[in-house]
Structure formats: structure tokens, C-alpha cells
Design a protein around this motif. Structure first.
Motif, PDB file in Angstrom:
ATOM      1  N   LYS A 141      -2.336  14.139 -14.634  1.00 13.31           N
ATOM      2  CA  LYS A 141      -1.855  14.322 -13.267  1.00 13.31           C
ATOM      3  C   LYS A 141      -2.555  13.389 -12.285  1.00 13.31           C
ATOM      4  CE  LYS A 141       0.487  16.948 -11.459  1.00 13.31           C
ATOM      5  NZ  LYS A 141       1.889  16.775 -10.984  1.00 13.31           N
ATOM      6  N   SER A 142      -3.773  12.985 -12.601  1.00 16.10           N
ATOM      7  CA  SER A 142      -4.538  12.145 -11.665  1.00 16.10           C
ATOM      8  C   SER A 142      -4.007  10.714 -11.622  1.00 16.10           C
ATOM      9  CB  SER A 142      -6.013  12.135 -12.055  1.00 16.10           C
ATOM     10  OG  SER A 142      -6.214  11.414 -13.265  1.00 16.10           O
ATOM     11  N   ILE A 143      -3.249  10.299 -12.636  1.00 19.06           N
ATOM     12  CA  ILE A 143      -2.817   8.897 -12.712  1.00 19.06           C
ATOM     13  C   ILE A 143      -1.921   8.541 -11.533  1.00 19.06           C
ATOM     14  CG2 ILE A 143      -1.474   7.227 -14.055  1.00 19.06           C
ATOM     15  CD1 ILE A 143      -2.443   8.739 -16.586  1.00 19.06           C
ATOM     16  N   ALA A 144      -0.838   9.310 -11.324  1.00 21.54           N
ATOM     17  CA  ALA A 144       0.071   9.031 -10.212  1.00 21.54           C
ATOM     18  C   ALA A 144      -0.659   9.202  -8.878  1.00 21.54           C
ATOM     19  CB  ALA A 144       1.282   9.954 -10.280  1.00 21.54           C
ATOM     20  N   ARG A 145      -1.543  10.207  -8.804  1.00 17.27           N
ATOM     21  CA  ARG A 145      -2.284  10.445  -7.559  1.00 17.27           C
ATOM     22  C   ARG A 145      -3.175   9.255  -7.230  1.00 17.27           C
ATOM     23  NH1 ARG A 145      -4.253  15.061  -8.902  1.00 17.27           N
ATOM     24  NH2 ARG A 145      -6.348  14.400  -9.511  1.00 17.27           N
ATOM     25  N   ASN A 146      -3.818   8.663  -8.249  1.00 20.34           N
ATOM     26  CA  ASN A 146      -4.702   7.515  -8.022  1.00 20.34           C
ATOM     27  C   ASN A 146      -3.931   6.261  -7.625  1.00 20.34           C
ATOM     28  OD1 ASN A 146      -6.959   9.045  -8.612  1.00 20.34           O
ATOM     29  ND2 ASN A 146      -7.014   8.430 -10.761  1.00 20.34           N
ATOM     30  N   GLY A 148      -1.471   6.264  -5.578  1.00 21.33           N
ATOM     31  CA  GLY A 148      -1.179   6.394  -4.159  1.00 21.33           C
ATOM     32  C   GLY A 148       0.269   6.089  -3.838  1.00 21.33           C
ATOM     33  N   GLY A 149       0.595   6.029  -2.574  1.00 19.30           N
ATOM     34  CA  GLY A 149       1.940   5.677  -2.131  1.00 19.30           C
ATOM     35  C   GLY A 149       3.003   6.609  -2.675  1.00 19.30           C
ATOM     36  N   ASP A 150       4.151   6.026  -3.010  1.00 15.30           N
ATOM     37  CA  ASP A 150       5.279   6.816  -3.515  1.00 15.30           C
ATOM     38  C   ASP A 150       4.972   7.432  -4.875  1.00 15.30           C
ATOM     39  OD1 ASP A 150       6.863   6.387  -1.299  1.00 15.30           O
ATOM     40  OD2 ASP A 150       7.760   4.552  -2.117  1.00 15.30           O
ATOM     41  N   PHE A 151       4.115   6.815  -5.672  1.00 10.61           N
ATOM     42  CA  PHE A 151       3.750   7.396  -6.970  1.00 10.61           C
ATOM     43  C   PHE A 151       3.111   8.774  -6.772  1.00 10.61           C
ATOM     44  CE2 PHE A 151       3.907   2.903  -8.202  1.00 10.61           C
ATOM     45  CZ  PHE A 151       4.648   2.990  -9.366  1.00 10.61           C
ATOM     46  N   ALA A 152       2.330   8.901  -5.726  1.00 14.87           N
ATOM     47  CA  ALA A 152       1.639  10.164  -5.471  1.00 14.87           C
ATOM     48  C   ALA A 152       2.500  11.153  -4.701  1.00 14.87           C
ATOM     49  CB  ALA A 152       0.348   9.896  -4.699  1.00 14.87           C
ATOM     50  N   ASN A 153       3.421  10.635  -3.880  1.00 15.96           N
ATOM     51  CA  ASN A 153       4.119  11.512  -2.944  1.00 15.96           C
ATOM     52  C   ASN A 153       5.631  11.593  -3.126  1.00 15.96           C
ATOM     53  OD1 ASN A 153       1.647  12.016  -1.416  1.00 15.96           O
ATOM     54  ND2 ASN A 153       1.829   9.878  -0.759  1.00 15.96           N
ATOM     55  N   ASN A 154       6.234  10.596  -3.761  1.00 17.21           N
ATOM     56  CA  ASN A 154       7.703  10.585  -3.856  1.00 17.21           C
ATOM     57  C   ASN A 154       8.135   9.837  -5.108  1.00 17.21           C
ATOM     58  OD1 ASN A 154      10.437  10.612  -3.454  1.00 17.21           O
ATOM     59  ND2 ASN A 154      10.380   9.805  -1.370  1.00 17.21           N
ATOM     60  N   ILE A 155       7.968  10.504  -6.249  1.00 12.56           N
ATOM     61  CA  ILE A 155       8.251   9.833  -7.523  1.00 12.56           C
ATOM     62  C   ILE A 155       9.726   9.480  -7.650  1.00 12.56           C
ATOM     63  CG2 ILE A 155       8.812  11.780  -9.060  1.00 12.56           C
ATOM     64  CD1 ILE A 155       6.190   9.088  -9.827  1.00 12.56           C
ATOM     65  N   LYS A 175      11.615   8.268  -5.366  1.00 16.51           N
ATOM     66  CA  LYS A 175      11.824   6.970  -4.719  1.00 16.51           C
ATOM     67  C   LYS A 175      11.409   5.835  -5.639  1.00 16.51           C
ATOM     68  CE  LYS A 175      11.142   4.539  -0.358  1.00 16.51           C
ATOM     69  NZ  LYS A 175      10.493   4.570   0.982  1.00 16.51           N
ATOM     70  N   VAL A 176      10.336   6.065  -6.410  1.00 18.37           N
ATOM     71  CA  VAL A 176       9.897   5.052  -7.374  1.00 18.37           C
ATOM     72  C   VAL A 176      11.003   4.767  -8.378  1.00 18.37           C
ATOM     73  CG1 VAL A 176       8.193   4.513  -9.166  1.00 18.37           C
ATOM     74  CG2 VAL A 176       7.479   5.750  -7.115  1.00 18.37           C
ATOM     75  N   LEU A 177      11.737   5.817  -8.769  1.00 16.84           N
ATOM     76  CA  LEU A 177      12.811   5.665  -9.757  1.00 16.84           C
ATOM     77  C   LEU A 177      13.915   4.725  -9.287  1.00 16.84           C
ATOM     78  CD1 LEU A 177      13.206   9.372 -10.962  1.00 16.84           C
ATOM     79  CD2 LEU A 177      12.353   7.458 -12.314  1.00 16.84           C
ATOM     80  N   GLU A 178      14.034   4.538  -7.981  1.00 21.78           N
ATOM     81  CA  GLU A 178      15.091   3.667  -7.455  1.00 21.78           C
ATOM     82  C   GLU A 178      14.866   2.210  -7.835  1.00 21.78           C
ATOM     83  OE1 GLU A 178      15.199   4.333  -3.273  1.00 21.78           O
ATOM     84  OE2 GLU A 178      15.764   6.456  -3.443  1.00 21.78           O
ATOM     85  N   THR A 179      13.615   1.853  -8.062  1.00 21.17           N
ATOM     86  CA  THR A 179      13.308   0.440  -8.348  1.00 21.17           C
ATOM     87  C   THR A 179      12.561   0.236  -9.659  1.00 21.17           C
ATOM     88  OG1 THR A 179      11.263   0.663  -7.059  1.00 21.17           O
ATOM     89  CG2 THR A 179      13.220  -0.154  -5.893  1.00 21.17           C
ATOM     90  N   THR A 180      12.188   1.332 -10.327  1.00 18.32           N
ATOM     91  CA  THR A 180      11.357   1.214 -11.531  1.00 18.32           C
ATOM     92  C   THR A 180      11.992   1.970 -12.687  1.00 18.32           C
ATOM     93  OG1 THR A 180       9.406   1.189 -10.087  1.00 18.32           O
ATOM     94  CG2 THR A 180       9.016   1.494 -12.445  1.00 18.32           C
ATOM     95  N   ILE A 201      -0.282  -2.154 -10.981  1.00 16.35           N
ATOM     96  CA  ILE A 201       0.191  -0.856 -11.468  1.00 16.35           C
ATOM     97  C   ILE A 201       1.403  -1.090 -12.356  1.00 16.35           C
ATOM     98  CG2 ILE A 201       1.254   1.343 -10.807  1.00 16.35           C
ATOM     99  CD1 ILE A 201      -0.312   1.201  -8.188  1.00 16.35           C
ATOM    100  N   ASN A 202       1.374  -0.542 -13.555  1.00 15.86           N
ATOM    101  CA  ASN A 202       2.547  -0.598 -14.429  1.00 15.86           C
ATOM    102  C   ASN A 202       3.372   0.668 -14.149  1.00 15.86           C
ATOM    103  OD1 ASN A 202       4.348  -0.263 -16.692  1.00 15.86           O
ATOM    104  ND2 ASN A 202       3.136  -1.813 -17.772  1.00 15.86           N
ATOM    105  N   GLY A 203       4.340   0.516 -13.262  1.00 15.78           N
ATOM    106  CA  GLY A 203       5.109   1.667 -12.800  1.00 15.78           C
ATOM    107  C   GLY A 203       5.845   2.402 -13.901  1.00 15.78           C
ATOM    108  N   GLY A 204       6.388   1.657 -14.865  1.00 19.25           N
ATOM    109  CA  GLY A 204       7.131   2.284 -15.963  1.00 19.25           C
ATOM    110  C   GLY A 204       6.256   3.213 -16.779  1.00 19.25           C
TER     111      GLY A 204
END
Length: 671
Positions: free
Chosen positions: A553-558, A560-567, A569-574, A641-644
Motif C-alpha cells: 500500500k505504501s508504494i502508490a502513497r510514496n 504521490g500525486g494521482d497515484f496516491a489520490n486518484n488512481i 485518473k492514472v488509468l487514463e494515460t497508463t 516512476i514505472n506507472g504500469g
């Protein structure tokens, strides 16, 4: 296999045979080199050729439509996780029916691939050998490899399958499609871990079931933990679940308790007596009952008054029940267990009606003053004692009234009883008698006795205190809290966690370890209760899994940004990454989740889920060790960051979170 699908597949085979025949006819009519251009025979052949080609076109369209129809019934939404084994069983069953339409009831054998070598596929269909034996017995010899090849040829296209290969003596190796894996993981991140589709049912789960005036002990531990997890699983799947606590709140012992209550606290009807230690109170009354004949007579008289509705007797009974009920609730609150109390007293009037009904229908026999009842086969097994020689009811009469009420009044489709395996014979008799009385109809009802083995101490004997007494459950939980705090302090967690966070972590570890140690063993077996083993932070233990979850769980939190708060939204581009061998391995393990859930609904053994979460955690470690999600420089700053991969880690956490909920564990973002 669904009958309609089987018929459609046989129809497809017939169409394909017709196409093969037509192609031969077309080829014949096309050979016109030796005929003159004005030859009437040529004109006739050309007309026939045209008709055959038209017929071939119609058949090709028909077979395409048929295949599309059958394929669409096998899978509803390819973007969701489904039971892969169920899906493969469906389409391979269809292919077997199409390949060998004259064979009936041929088992479709699908297994998950066990070889670490990916060249052997992710799943296997192992039906060819059995089919070969059946054909041979009919005088039709065909090698398993040829059978496997024919099955593969008739296999419907599936979005889950990249390819199939025939290997060895006739195994069909199945390779999953990576696009399906990406879509399924993306769906989890977008929509949550949605359950597999099931037909919704009304289900009663009977578990825990302590006795009034007696403290809950370690013997109630397994029933409470296993029953709660089964209920959680069924609720997750969307069933209408009624959690029942069938407490012992009726019977001879209450006459004894009320008589003792009158002597100790004469004004109990107006002033609430200070009975906090019911266990001691019960022992005192039992001693008097066994040694004082006058007291025994009064106790029996009180039972009659209680059953007759005497105001003071009912008041005393309710008071004793309330004290016990409050103590039980403390245990349930600590373990996070929700349950509806419905004790034996609830069924008193129903037992009376049941006896009257059974007598009228001739189910009861006299046996030296007792009224007994045999099951489906009279004289076989052990009869139930429905009425004692003194006219009183028994556990048998109570359980018969209970099963009738749940099926007829509650309209339950499925009944589950969670008790120790020692009661298996009793429930076998209960179910048999209920079937004879036409209360149970196995064409409409599912009935399960979920038996479990005893808890052993580290000496291999039945778990008891040093003095030989039964271990009280409240004391066991207290010791768990003490030991979990010591473990957290040993790992210096008190230096980084706030006091409130430390207390939450203490409870999560203590109760989680006790629950997981129970559920991770096959419930049918005995298991050794060991706090030292439970609190090990390596191996298949709750504390290891809770730490693993927190790290994931700490990975997305670390990030920051949309990874931590709006996953989302990340899916729209990753896109979820499955290109690396370890990424794809982790994805395939996650895709097993529906298969594991489906398996548990069949045998009601939660250790399958424990094995799964451990596999997920260890496979994630393999992935994380070689597939970097975050790259930092020497100053500890994030450089890439490797978003995938972060998406794959977050999906892993979501699946673990659902598994933990079913197991009754409370994971933490910080520990």
C-alpha cells in the motif's frame, strides 16, 4: 454442461460436416475442362456449382452465428475477473461434446498449471486419456494425442486464451492471453474487486452457539472464527445471509439457576443482583443440585414454572441471560463478529407443534417411554429422541424444530451448521429425519455441516490451562494483546507509531494472528495453538501478510500525486504492465482469485484463501525484487516512476484487502 450449449455445438459439427461435403461437390462440378463451352452438361454443372456455392455461403454464416452465440454464453464481460477454471471447463466441455457427440457424461478435467516452466502453459485440459479409454471400451481405438488435437480443433475462440498446444501423451496446454490479464486488472482498479456472478440465495449460517451462564472458551473459538468467515464470504458474493447464534438458553439447568438466584438474591425481581461471575454462580448451583435433594426438587419445579410463563421465573431467566449476553458481546466486539441471537427458547412453541405433527404423520415410535424417530431408512443409524420419557424435549427436538423454521419460515435455500466434527453423526441423523419428514428437499435445498477438529496445546494434547481447566476465550484474547504489543515493541514500532496507531496495530496483529492461525489449517484437522508460531514474521502467518500488505500500500502513497489520490485518473494515460516475466507471473496469480472463491463455496474450507494470499504475497516479493516501481537517486529523491508496475501493485493490494476482509483480518496502512 448446459444442455442447450451442447446441442448448439453438435449443430455446429453437423454444419461443418455439411460444408466439407459441399466443398467436395463444388470441386467435382468445377472440373469441366473436357467439356465444350456450348455443351449442355457444362451449363448444368455450372448451375449446380453456383447453387452449391450459395449454400456454402449460407452455411458459413450459420456456423459463424452459432459459434458466436455459444461463445457469448460462456463469458459475459471479458473485462471482469471470472473463474478461469469454470470458463475453461465450459468451453472444453463444449469442444468435447462437439468432437464426440455420441459420448455422454465425459468429465472435463481442467487443472491450473503446476510446472514453474512457462512452456507448459498456465492451465491444462487432461480429458483426452479418459476419452481414449471410453472409446477403446466401445471398440473405437484413438490415441489421446489425436483426441486432444480434435478437441483443440473444435474449441470455441475465447478472449482468455492466447493459444493451446497438444503436448506429451495428450495434454492440452492452455496459455492465457495477456490482454485479458490487462483488462481484468484494469477493471479492478476502476471498479474494485467485484465478485463472480452467482445465483443469489437466502443462507442461514449457524455458528458460535455458547451456553448461557457459561463463559465462552477455546472450544467456541473455531466455530466463531470459521462461521464468521463463511458468512463474510457469502455476503461478499451477494447472498442474503442470516448469521444465527443458536445459544443454549433453555432447559433443566435454568430451574437450578433460578432456584439458586432466589436463595442468593431474594429481591432479584426488583433489584438487579451483582452477578458478574456467572461461571462461579453456575458451579455453585450445580453443586447444590447434585448434593441437595430438596434443592433438586425445587429446581425441577422452577423449570415447570418457567416453561409455564411464571412472571418471577421468567424475570430471573431473563436476568441470567442478559448477564451472559453482555459477556458474549464483549468477545464478538473484539473479534469484529456480527451475529443474531436466536436461542433454544425461541423454538419452544415450535417444538410442541412439531411433536404434534410428527405424531399425526406416524413418524414417532415409543421406546420405553421415549418418543423416537428414525431417518429415511428406519432402523439404520441412530434414532432421534424427540420426547424424553419425562415428557421433556431434547437437543434433537430443538434441532428438528430449528431446521423446519429456517427452511419454511425463513425461506432459506441453504443451511450451514458450524460445529465440531464430533457432532457429525448427530447432524447426519437430523438431516436424514428432516428429509424423511419432507422438511428438506435436496432438489431445492443445500445443507452443510461444517465440522472442525479440536484445538491442541503445544504438548499435542487438548488445549487446556496448566491446572487442566478449559481455556477461557477472554483470557486467550488478553494474552494475544499482550504478546502482540511485545512483538511490536521488539520491532521498535512504538518509536514510529502514535499511541492510538500502536493500539490499533496491537489489536490488528493479536486478533488477526489468532484468526489466521485457525483458518490457515484445513478445518477438518486438529491444529496446535501456539502464540510463538502465530507471531512469526516469516512464513504463512498473519503478521507476515499484514506487513506485506502495508508495504504494498505504501508504494502508490510514496509516488504521490494521482497515484496516491486518484488512481482512476492514472488509468487514463497508463496501462498495467505485464511485459516482464515477473509482472505476468504476478498477474496470473491475481487472476486465480475467482477460482479460489468458487472452490471455497463448494467445500467451505477457508484454508484455500489463506494459501492464496500467501502465494500472492510471495509472488509480489519476487516481482518487487526485480521490477522497480520507483527509482530514487542517492539523495532519496524520486527520479522515475514505472506507472504500469505501480498499478499492478495497487491491484495486488486491493485483492489482498478483499481476502483479509473475508478472513476477518484488519489490515493497516501503517504498522
Amino acid at each position: 454442461m448446459n444442455f442447450n450449449k451442447e446441442q448448439e455445438l453438435k449443430r455446429i459439427v453437423q454444419l461443418e460436416d455439411e460444408i466439407s461435403r459441399l466443398r467436395g461437390e463444388i470441386e467435382k462440378t468445377s472440373r469441366s475442362e473436357d467439356l465444350e463451352s456450348d455443351d449442355p452438361e457444362l451449363a448444368k454443372l455450372m448451375l449446380e456449382n453456383s447453387k452449391l456455392k450459395h449454400r456454402l455461403s449460407i452455411l458459413n454464416k450459420a456456423i459463424s452465428a452459432e459459434r458466436s452465440s455459444v461463445s457469448s454464453t460462456c463469458i459475459s464481460n471479458v473485462d471482469d475477473m471470472i473463474s478461469i477454471i469454470d470458463h475453461l471447463t465450459e468451453i472444453f466441455g463444449a469442444a468435447i461434446a462437439a468432437s464426440f457427440p455420441t459420448l455422454n457424461d465425459v468429465p472435463t478435467i481442467i487443472s491450473a498449471g503446476t510446472s514453474p516452466n512457462p512452456k507448459f502453459g498456465d492451465y491444462q485440459c487432461n480429458s483426452a486419456m479418459n476419452i481414449s479409454k471410453v472409446l477403446s471400451a466401445q471398440g473405437n481405438k484413438m490415441s489421446p494425442r489425436d483426441i486432444a488435437a480434435k478437441i483443440t480443433q473444435n474449441l470455441l475462440p475465447s478472449p482468455l486464451i492466447e493459444r493451446c498446444e497438444v503436448a506429451g501423451a495428450g495434454f492440452i496446454n492452455v496459455f492465457l492471453d495477456k490482454n485479458y490479464g490487462i483488462n481484468a486488472i484494469t477493471s479492478i482498479l476502476r471498479n474494485g474487486v467485484r465478485p463472480v456472478s452467482v445465483q443469489k440465495q437466502r443462507i442461514v449460517v449457524d455458528f458460535s452457539s455458547p451456553n448461557i451462564a457459561k463463559e465462552m472458551h477455546v472450544g467456541h473459538l473455531r466455530s466463531t472464527i470459521i462461521g464468521d468467515s463463511i458468512a463474510r464470504l457469502l455476503e461478499y458474493l451477494g447472498h442474503d445471509v442470516l448469521r444465527i447464534n443458536h445459544i443454549g438458553d433453555w432447559g433443566t439447568q435454568f430451574g437450578m439457576l433460578i432456584a439458586h438466584l432466589e436463595d442468593r438474591f431474594p429481591d432479584y425481581a426488583t433489584v438487579s443482583p451483582p452477578i458478574s461471575d456467572l461461571q462461579t454462580f453456575y458451579k455453585e448451583s450445580k453443586t447444590r443440585f447434585d448434593s441437595d435433594e430438596d434443592f433438586k426438587k425445587r429446581a425441577y419445579a422452577k423449570v415447570v414454572l418457567l416453561q409455564g410463563g411464571d412472571k418471577d421465573s421468567v424475570k430471573g431467566w431473563q436476568l441470567i441471560c442478559d448477564v451472559s449476553r453482555n459477556e458474549f458481546q464483549k468477545i464478538y466486539d473484539r473479534l469484529g463478529v456480527e451475529i443474531v441471537e436466536r436461542g433454544e427458547s425461541f423454538y419452544q412453541s415450535r417444538m410442541e407443534a412439531l411433536v404434534s405433527e410428527f405424531e399425526k404423520k406416524g413418524y414417532l415410535e415409543d421406546d420405553n417411554g421415549r418418543k423416537i424417530m428414525w431417518g429415511v431408512v428406519p432402523g439404520e443409524g441412530i434414532p432421534l429422541t424427540i420426547v424424553k420419557s419425562d415428557g421433556g424435549f431434547t437437543y434433537d427436538s430443538s434441532d428438528m424444530a430449528t431446521i423446519k423454521q429456517r427452511l419454511e419460515e425463513e425461506k432459506a435455500d441453504w443451511l450451514i451448521y458450524v460445529t465440531d466434527s464430533g457432532q457429525a453423526t448427530h447432524f447426519k441423523s437430523i438431516f436424514s429425519c428432516a428429509e424423511r419428514a419432507k422438511i428438506i428437499d435436496y432438489s431445492r435445498h443445500r445443507i452443510d455441516h461444517v465440522g472442525f477438529g479440536v484445538v491442541l496445546g503445544e504438548d499435542g494434547k487438548k488445549f487446556k490451562t496448566r491446572s487442566g481447566d478449559t481455556v477461557k476465550l477472554i483470557e486467550l484474547l488478553d494474552e494475544g494483546l499482550s504478546r502482540s504489543m511485545a512483538k511490536l515493541k521488539e520491532k521498535k514500532r512504538d518509536d514510529v507509531l502514535l499511541p492510538a496507531e500502536l493500539k490499533t496495530a496491537q489489536e490488528s496483529v493479536a486478533y488477526g494472528c489468532i484468526k489466521y492461525a485457525d483458518l490457515s489449517h484445513n478445518r477438518q484437522n486438529e491444529y496446535v495453538f501456539s502464540f510463538d508460531r502465530m507471531l512469526e514474521d516469516k512464513g504463512n502467518t498473519a503478521i507476515y501478510l499484514l506487513y506485506a500488505y502495508t508495504r504494498i500500500k505504501s508504494i502508490a502513497r510514496n509516488c504521490g500525486g494521482d497515484f496516491a489520490n486518484n488512481i482512476k485518473k492514472v488509468l487514463e494515460t497508463t496501462t498495467v504492465s505485464v511485459t516482464h516475466e515477473k509482472e505476468w507471473k504476478l498477474t496470473k496469480v491475481l487472476l486465480k482469485f475467482p477460482d479460489v472463491i468458487t472452490k471455497i463455496t463448494k467445500d467451505l474450507c477457508l484454508h484455500h484463501l489463506c494459501e492464496f494470499v500467501y502465494e500472492v504475497s510471495t509472488t509480489f516479493t519476487e516481482f518487487y525484487d526485480v521490477c522497480y516501481c520507483i527509482v530514487k537517486n542517492r539523495q532519496g529523491e524520486i527520479t522515475s516512476i514505472n506507472g504500469g508496475r505501480v498499478l499492478l501493485a495497487e491491484a495486488t493490494a486491493q485483492i489482498l484487502g478483499v481476502c483479509f476482509h473475508i478472513l476477518g483480518l484488519n489490515p493497516l496502512d501503517k504498522i
